[in-house]
Design an enzyme around this catalytic site. Sequence first.
Site, PDB file in Angstrom:
ATOM      1  N   ILE A  50      -1.127  -6.542   8.793  1.00 24.25           N
ATOM      2  CA  ILE A  50      -1.354  -6.271   7.361  1.00 24.25           C
ATOM      3  C   ILE A  50      -0.125  -6.658   6.542  1.00 24.25           C
ATOM      4  O   ILE A  50      -0.240  -7.269   5.475  1.00 24.25           O
ATOM      5  CB  ILE A  50      -1.737  -4.787   7.147  1.00 24.25           C
ATOM      6  CG1 ILE A  50      -3.074  -4.488   7.852  1.00 24.25           C
ATOM      7  CG2 ILE A  50      -1.831  -4.456   5.658  1.00 24.25           C
ATOM      8  CD1 ILE A  50      -3.453  -3.015   7.914  1.00 24.25           C
ATOM      9  N   THR A 104      -0.396   2.090   1.689  1.00 21.25           N
ATOM     10  CA  THR A 104      -1.784   1.931   2.159  1.00 21.25           C
ATOM     11  C   THR A 104      -1.832   2.143   3.670  1.00 21.25           C
ATOM     12  O   THR A 104      -2.806   1.777   4.308  1.00 21.25           O
ATOM     13  CB  THR A 104      -2.322   0.513   1.847  1.00 21.25           C
ATOM     14  OG1 THR A 104      -1.421  -0.442   2.411  1.00 21.25           O
ATOM     15  CG2 THR A 104      -2.475   0.274   0.359  1.00 21.25           C
ATOM     16  N   SER A 105      -0.761   2.734   4.224  1.00 18.72           N
ATOM     17  CA  SER A 105      -0.688   2.811   5.687  1.00 18.72           C
ATOM     18  C   SER A 105      -1.161   4.169   6.214  1.00 18.72           C
ATOM     19  O   SER A 105      -2.307   4.300   6.643  1.00 18.72           O
ATOM     20  CB  SER A 105       0.733   2.490   6.129  1.00 18.72           C
ATOM     21  OG  SER A 105       0.724   2.125   7.465  1.00 18.72           O
ATOM     22  N   ARG A 106      -0.298   5.154   6.179  1.00 17.05           N
ATOM     23  CA  ARG A 106      -0.686   6.518   6.540  1.00 17.05           C
ATOM     24  C   ARG A 106       0.056   7.488   5.627  1.00 17.05           C
ATOM     25  O   ARG A 106       1.240   7.287   5.330  1.00 17.05           O
ATOM     26  CB  ARG A 106      -0.352   6.840   8.003  1.00 17.05           C
ATOM     27  CG  ARG A 106      -1.310   6.230   9.021  1.00 17.05           C
ATOM     28  CD  ARG A 106      -2.718   6.843   8.968  1.00 17.05           C
ATOM     29  NE  ARG A 106      -3.642   6.247   9.914  1.00 17.05           N
ATOM     30  CZ  ARG A 106      -4.466   5.236   9.649  1.00 17.05           C
ATOM     31  NH1 ARG A 106      -4.494   4.682   8.448  1.00 17.05           N
ATOM     32  NH2 ARG A 106      -5.276   4.764  10.587  1.00 17.05           N
ATOM     33  N   HIS A 131      -8.428   6.300   0.595  1.00 18.32           N
ATOM     34  CA  HIS A 131      -8.424   5.579   1.882  1.00 18.32           C
ATOM     35  C   HIS A 131      -9.545   4.521   1.914  1.00 18.32           C
ATOM     36  O   HIS A 131     -10.382   4.523   2.805  1.00 18.32           O
ATOM     37  CB  HIS A 131      -8.579   6.563   3.050  1.00 18.32           C
ATOM     38  CG  HIS A 131      -7.945   6.048   4.308  1.00 18.32           C
ATOM     39  ND1 HIS A 131      -7.204   6.823   5.142  1.00 18.32           N
ATOM     40  CD2 HIS A 131      -7.955   4.816   4.887  1.00 18.32           C
ATOM     41  CE1 HIS A 131      -6.786   6.107   6.167  1.00 18.32           C
ATOM     42  NE2 HIS A 131      -7.227   4.883   6.033  1.00 18.32           N
ATOM     43  N   GLN A 132      -9.512   3.636   0.923  1.00 20.10           N
ATOM     44  CA  GLN A 132     -10.546   2.606   0.852  1.00 20.10           C
ATOM     45  C   GLN A 132      -9.997   1.211   1.126  1.00 20.10           C
ATOM     46  O   GLN A 132     -10.718   0.214   0.958  1.00 20.10           O
ATOM     47  CB  GLN A 132     -11.238   2.648  -0.517  1.00 20.10           C
ATOM     48  CG  GLN A 132     -10.345   2.201  -1.681  1.00 20.10           C
ATOM     49  CD  GLN A 132     -11.095   2.142  -2.996  1.00 20.10           C
ATOM     50  OE1 GLN A 132     -11.251   3.145  -3.679  1.00 20.10           O
ATOM     51  NE2 GLN A 132     -11.566   0.959  -3.367  1.00 20.10           N
ATOM     52  N   GLU A 161      -4.890  14.290   3.526  1.00 15.96           N
ATOM     53  CA  GLU A 161      -6.168  13.707   3.093  1.00 15.96           C
ATOM     54  C   GLU A 161      -7.354  14.194   3.917  1.00 15.96           C
ATOM     55  O   GLU A 161      -8.500  14.138   3.462  1.00 15.96           O
ATOM     56  CB  GLU A 161      -6.107  12.177   3.133  1.00 15.96           C
ATOM     57  CG  GLU A 161      -6.036  11.591   4.547  1.00 15.96           C
ATOM     58  CD  GLU A 161      -6.069  10.064   4.560  1.00 15.96           C
ATOM     59  OE1 GLU A 161      -5.286   9.440   3.825  1.00 15.96           O
ATOM     60  OE2 GLU A 161      -6.877   9.509   5.328  1.00 15.96           O
ATOM     61  N   ASP A 165      -3.073   4.895  -1.185  1.00 16.35           N
ATOM     62  CA  ASP A 165      -4.446   4.867  -0.666  1.00 16.35           C
ATOM     63  C   ASP A 165      -4.606   5.922   0.424  1.00 16.35           C
ATOM     64  O   ASP A 165      -5.712   6.140   0.909  1.00 16.35           O
ATOM     65  CB  ASP A 165      -4.765   3.476  -0.091  1.00 16.35           C
ATOM     66  CG  ASP A 165      -6.214   3.341   0.337  1.00 16.35           C
ATOM     67  OD1 ASP A 165      -7.093   3.756  -0.458  1.00 16.35           O
ATOM     68  OD2 ASP A 165      -6.479   2.855   1.449  1.00 16.35           O
TER      69      ASP A 165
HETATM   70  P1  NAI Z   1       0.361  -3.790  13.310  1.00 16.78           P
HETATM   71  O1  NAI Z   1       0.508  -3.050  14.600  1.00 16.78           O
HETATM   72  O2  NAI Z   1      -0.129  -5.199  13.337  1.00 16.78           O
HETATM   73  O3  NAI Z   1       1.760  -3.789  12.533  1.00 16.78           O
HETATM   74  C1  NAI Z   1       2.572  -2.673  12.399  1.00 16.78           C
HETATM   75  C2  NAI Z   1       4.010  -3.170  12.306  1.00 16.78           C
HETATM   76  O4  NAI Z   1       4.845  -2.046  12.057  1.00 16.78           O
HETATM   77  C3  NAI Z   1       4.501  -3.831  13.602  1.00 16.78           C
HETATM   78  O5  NAI Z   1       5.071  -5.098  13.328  1.00 16.78           O
HETATM   79  C4  NAI Z   1       5.540  -2.848  14.127  1.00 16.78           C
HETATM   80  O6  NAI Z   1       6.620  -3.473  14.835  1.00 16.78           O
HETATM   81  C5  NAI Z   1       6.017  -2.220  12.829  1.00 16.78           C
HETATM   82  N1  NAI Z   1       6.728  -0.970  13.020  1.00 16.78           N
HETATM   83  C6  NAI Z   1       6.551  -0.025  13.985  1.00 16.78           C
HETATM   84  N2  NAI Z   1       7.449   0.973  13.839  1.00 16.78           N
HETATM   85  C7  NAI Z   1       8.204   0.642  12.771  1.00 16.78           C
HETATM   86  C8  NAI Z   1       9.303   1.262  12.125  1.00 16.78           C
HETATM   87  N3  NAI Z   1       9.830   2.408  12.579  1.00 16.78           N
HETATM   88  N4  NAI Z   1       9.825   0.663  11.029  1.00 16.78           N
HETATM   89  C9  NAI Z   1       9.321  -0.518  10.591  1.00 16.78           C
HETATM   90  N5  NAI Z   1       8.298  -1.165  11.173  1.00 16.78           N
HETATM   91  C10 NAI Z   1       7.745  -0.588  12.242  1.00 16.78           C
HETATM   92  O7  NAI Z   1      -0.570  -2.874  12.408  1.00 16.78           O
HETATM   93  P2  NAI Z   1      -1.408  -3.311  11.124  1.00 16.78           P
HETATM   94  O8  NAI Z   1      -2.759  -3.765  11.538  1.00 16.78           O
HETATM   95  O9  NAI Z   1      -0.595  -4.204  10.281  1.00 16.78           O
HETATM   96  O10 NAI Z   1      -1.597  -1.889  10.413  1.00 16.78           O
HETATM   97  C11 NAI Z   1      -0.498  -1.201   9.854  1.00 16.78           C
HETATM   98  C12 NAI Z   1      -0.913   0.208   9.476  1.00 16.78           C
HETATM   99  O11 NAI Z   1      -1.869   0.144   8.409  1.00 16.78           O
HETATM  100  C13 NAI Z   1      -1.668   0.968  10.590  1.00 16.78           C
HETATM  101  O12 NAI Z   1      -0.760   1.620  11.451  1.00 16.78           O
HETATM  102  C14 NAI Z   1      -2.520   1.947   9.817  1.00 16.78           C
HETATM  103  O13 NAI Z   1      -1.799   3.152   9.733  1.00 16.78           O
HETATM  104  C15 NAI Z   1      -2.644   1.327   8.429  1.00 16.78           C
HETATM  105  N6  NAI Z   1      -4.033   0.981   8.072  1.00 16.78           N
HETATM  106  C16 NAI Z   1      -4.553   1.464   6.905  1.00 16.78           C
HETATM  107  C17 NAI Z   1      -5.844   1.161   6.519  1.00 16.78           C
HETATM  108  C18 NAI Z   1      -6.436   1.621   5.218  1.00 16.78           C
HETATM  109  O14 NAI Z   1      -7.675   1.582   5.040  1.00 16.78           O
HETATM  110  N7  NAI Z   1      -5.653   2.050   4.243  1.00 16.78           N
HETATM  111  C19 NAI Z   1      -6.722   0.379   7.409  1.00 16.78           C
HETATM  112  C20 NAI Z   1      -6.049  -0.151   8.574  1.00 16.78           C
HETATM  113  C21 NAI Z   1      -4.759   0.171   8.906  1.00 16.78           C
END
Ligand code: NAI
Length: 332
Positions: free
Chosen positions: A155, A232-234, A295-296, A263, A258
Site C-alpha cells: 500500500i 489508513t492502516s490500523r 474503515h472503508q 473502532e 480511516d
Molecule cells: P505490507 O506487508 O505489504 O507492508 C507493510 C510494510 O510495513 C512492510 O514494508 C514492512 O516492512 C513495514 N513495517 C513493518 N514494521 C514497521 C515499522 N516498525 N516501521 C516502519 N515500517 C514497518 O502491508 P500492506 O498491504 O501495505 O498493508 C499495510 C497495512 O495497511 C496493513 O498492515 C493493514 O493494517 C492496513 N490495511 C488497511 C486497510 C483499510 O481498509 N484501511 C485495508 C488493508 C490493509
Amino acid sequence: MKVAVFSSKPYDEHTLNKENYCNDIQLSFFESRLSKETVSLTKGFNAISCFVNDKINKEVLHQLHENHITVIALRCTGFNNVDLEVANQLGIRVYHVPDYSPESVAEHAVALIMTLNRKTHRAYHRVKESNFSLEGLMGFNLSGKTVGCIGTGRIGIAFSKIMTGFGCELLCYDVEPNHEVIDLGGQYVELDTLYKKADIISLHCPLTNDTNHLINHSSLSKMRDGVMIINTSRGGLVNAQEAIDALYSGKIGYLGLDVYEQEGELFFEDMSGKIIQDSVFQLMLTFPNVVVTGHQGYFTDTALSHIAQTTLENLSDHKNNKPSNRQLTHLT
Ligand code: NAI
C-alpha cells in the site's frame, strides 16, 4: 468443507457467493462478530472466515479448537486481531489476503488528503445551503510538498506512486527498505528526519508492538507545525487523545483517519440513532480539520472480488494441503 463466515454484510455474502464455484465449500453467513460470546456458533463447521474486528484471542482459539475448527481464513491483510502463537500451538492454520488491491487503500489515503486540503467536506455543505463564500476554504498546492510515507510495502508503494505523480517530494521510512522507493525518486530517511521535514505523513505499516501509538506526544513534538497526518492502516498507530492535544495546539493542522483504535465498538454498523459511548471519538469529530471514515479504505468492487477469490483459494489450499505463502501460522 463447511465454513462459518463471521462479520458478514450483504456485500460480503454477495461477492463470496458469486466467486464460490467450488461445490465442496459450503458458506454460512453470520452478521455477528466472532468473540467469546459467539464462538459457540462454530459448532458443526470445519472452518471459519473472519474480518478486522473479530477478536481471535487465546480463549476464542481454545473454543474453536474444541469445536474442531482447523482453519481461519481472514478476509483482510492485517492480522493483529489473531493470537498466531496460540493458533499455531493448537494446530489451527490462519490465512490472510495480503494484496487484494493495495491501490484501493492508497487511493483512499489520497482522498483524505485531498478532502482535508481543499476542504470539500465543508464546501459540499456550504453549497447545499447556497453559501458560495470561499472564506476558510483555502488549500495548498500538493506539488512541491514533502510527503512522508511510513511503511513502504504494497500500500505504501501504491500511495508513493500517486504522490510523486502530484509532484511531491517523497521521504520514506521502513524497517525493510524497498528499491521501488528509489526508482520513484524518493529516499529513505531516519524516522526523526521524516517527522522533521514532512508536510504530510501517511501511515502504511502494520500495527505491532513497535508501531503501537507511533503517533504520540513525543513523535508529534518533532513534526512541523500544522502537519497533516493520515492513518489508513490500523487505529492503534495513533494515540487519539494525544492527537487531540496536538489538534488544539495547532501542531496537527489536518487529521485524516480511516481507522480508530476503539473502532471495534463502532465501525461497520449504523450507529446514527445511538449515543456513542466514546468521548474521545466524539470530540475528534467536532474539529473542522479532521475527517474520519469508517474503515472503508479497502471498500472497492475490485478489492471485494479479490478478497472473496483469495479467501476461497485459501480455504481450498488448506483442504488440499497445498503450501501457501498466505498462511500466517508459520510466522510464529
Ligand atoms: P505490507 O506487508 O505489504 O507492508 C507493510 C510494510 O510495513 C512492510 O514494508 C514492512 O516492512 C513495514 N513495517 C513493518 N514494521 C514497521 C515499522 N516498525 N516501521 C516502519 N515500517 C514497518 O502491508 P500492506 O498491504 O501495505 O498493508 C499495510 C497495512 O495497511 C496493513 O498492515 C493493514 O493494517 C492496513 N490495511 C488497511 C486497510 C483499510 O481498509 N484501511 C485495508 C488493508 C490493509
